[in-house]
Design a protein around this motif. Structure first.
Motif, mmCIF file in Angstrom:
data_model
loop_
_atom_site.group_PDB
_atom_site.id
_atom_site.type_symbol
_atom_site.label_atom_id
_atom_site.label_comp_id
_atom_site.label_asym_id
_atom_site.label_seq_id
_atom_site.Cartn_x
_atom_site.Cartn_y
_atom_site.Cartn_z
ATOM 1 N N CYS A 112 0.972 -1.131 0.070
ATOM 2 C CA CYS A 112 -0.175 0.152 0.011
ATOM 3 C C CYS A 112 0.842 1.546 -0.011
ATOM 4 C CB CYS A 112 -0.990 0.053 1.192
ATOM 5 S SG CYS A 112 -2.433 -0.896 1.021
ATOM 6 N N THR B 192 0.313 3.734 -3.094
ATOM 7 C CA THR B 192 -0.224 5.365 -2.978
ATOM 8 C C THR B 192 1.110 6.318 -2.976
ATOM 9 O OG1 THR B 192 0.328 4.949 -0.439
ATOM 10 C CG2 THR B 192 -1.920 4.156 -1.477
ATOM 11 N N ALA C 166 -2.555 3.282 3.022
ATOM 12 C CA ALA C 166 -3.810 3.516 2.368
ATOM 13 C C ALA C 166 -4.828 3.481 3.365
ATOM 14 C CB ALA C 166 -3.628 2.243 1.196
ATOM 15 N N ASN D 279 -8.926 2.842 3.424
ATOM 16 C CA ASN D 279 -9.938 2.080 2.660
ATOM 17 C C ASN D 279 -11.277 2.096 3.228
ATOM 18 O OD1 ASN D 279 -8.535 1.696 0.179
ATOM 19 N ND2 ASN D 279 -7.472 0.264 1.080
ATOM 20 N N TRP E 203 -11.072 3.156 -6.252
ATOM 21 C CA TRP E 203 -11.348 2.053 -5.403
ATOM 22 C C TRP E 203 -10.797 0.674 -6.142
ATOM 23 C CZ3 TRP E 203 -15.180 4.133 -8.532
ATOM 24 C CH2 TRP E 203 -15.681 3.127 -9.694
ATOM 25 N N ARG F 239 -11.132 4.325 -1.933
ATOM 26 C CA ARG F 239 -10.133 5.323 -1.285
ATOM 27 C C ARG F 239 -10.707 6.522 -0.366
ATOM 28 N NH1 ARG F 239 -8.156 1.293 -3.435
ATOM 29 N NH2 ARG F 239 -6.095 1.153 -4.442
ATOM 30 N N THR G 61 -10.663 10.323 -1.595
ATOM 31 C CA THR G 61 -11.445 10.753 -2.947
ATOM 32 C C THR G 61 -12.651 11.076 -2.445
ATOM 33 O OG1 THR G 61 -12.192 8.429 -3.494
ATOM 34 C CG2 THR G 61 -9.802 9.330 -4.322
#
Length: 167
Positions: free
Chosen positions: A37, A41, A46, A48, A89, A103, A106
């Motif tokens: 991750c 990224t 990350a 999620n 995603w 994510r 976002t």
């Protein structure tokens, strides 16, 4: 796009070509500190939000799905904006297309979804200080030990529907 309902979460890519909505609170929010991750990224982790695909709506745009290797060896599909290339995603082999790993960055209001757990902390960056009131585990975790019962019930219902209606 505006968020009026407390259980609705709208998101967008950087160029705003892709817009989406999570129609309920997520099942759970992971903050993953694994090296994969970090690399994907370009950051320390990350974040999620796991949501049933049936509660996720694409509002505009046509995203691009990019098959990507994962630490498990089973791979993941990262859904990106074809214009600005932002990852929005993912779908992992274990959950398939039934659960989207959105994510959080976002979302229009990412501060509404802090992590429920920090995972793979054995490889977290040493300068990242974890909050003492949020669970953390050195690797992955037992879902039944950390998820709220309502989320466990939701994921069981999705799995049952998918088994009775295979596509």
């Amino acid at each position: 796009m505006t968020t009026t309902d407390n259980s609705v979460f709208d998101g967008v890519c950087t160029c705003q070509f892709i817009q989406y909505r999570m129609e309920s609170r997520p099942l759970f929010v992971h903050c993953c500190h694994c090296r994969w991750c970090q690399r994907e990224t370009g950051s320390a982790f990350a974040l999620n939000a796991l949501i049933e695909a049936e509660k996720f709506v694409l509002l505009s745009g046509t995203p691009e799905v990019v098959p990507t290797p994962s630490n498990s060896g089973k791979g993941q599909n990262i859904t990106r904006c074809p214009r600005c290339r932002v990852a929005l995603w993912s779908n992992y082999a274990g959950a398939g297309n039934t659960v989207n790993f959105v994510r959080v960055g976002t979302l229009l209001e990412p501060d509404r979804l802090p992590p429920d757990i920090h995972i793979y902390t054995s490889s977290k960056q040493p300068w990242v200080i974890l909050p003492p009131d949020t669970p953390s585990v050195s690797e992955y975790y037992d879902l039944k030990a950390f998820w709220p019962q309502a989320s466990i019930d939701r994921i069981k219902a999705v799995r049952a529907r998918n088994q009775s209606n295979p596509t």
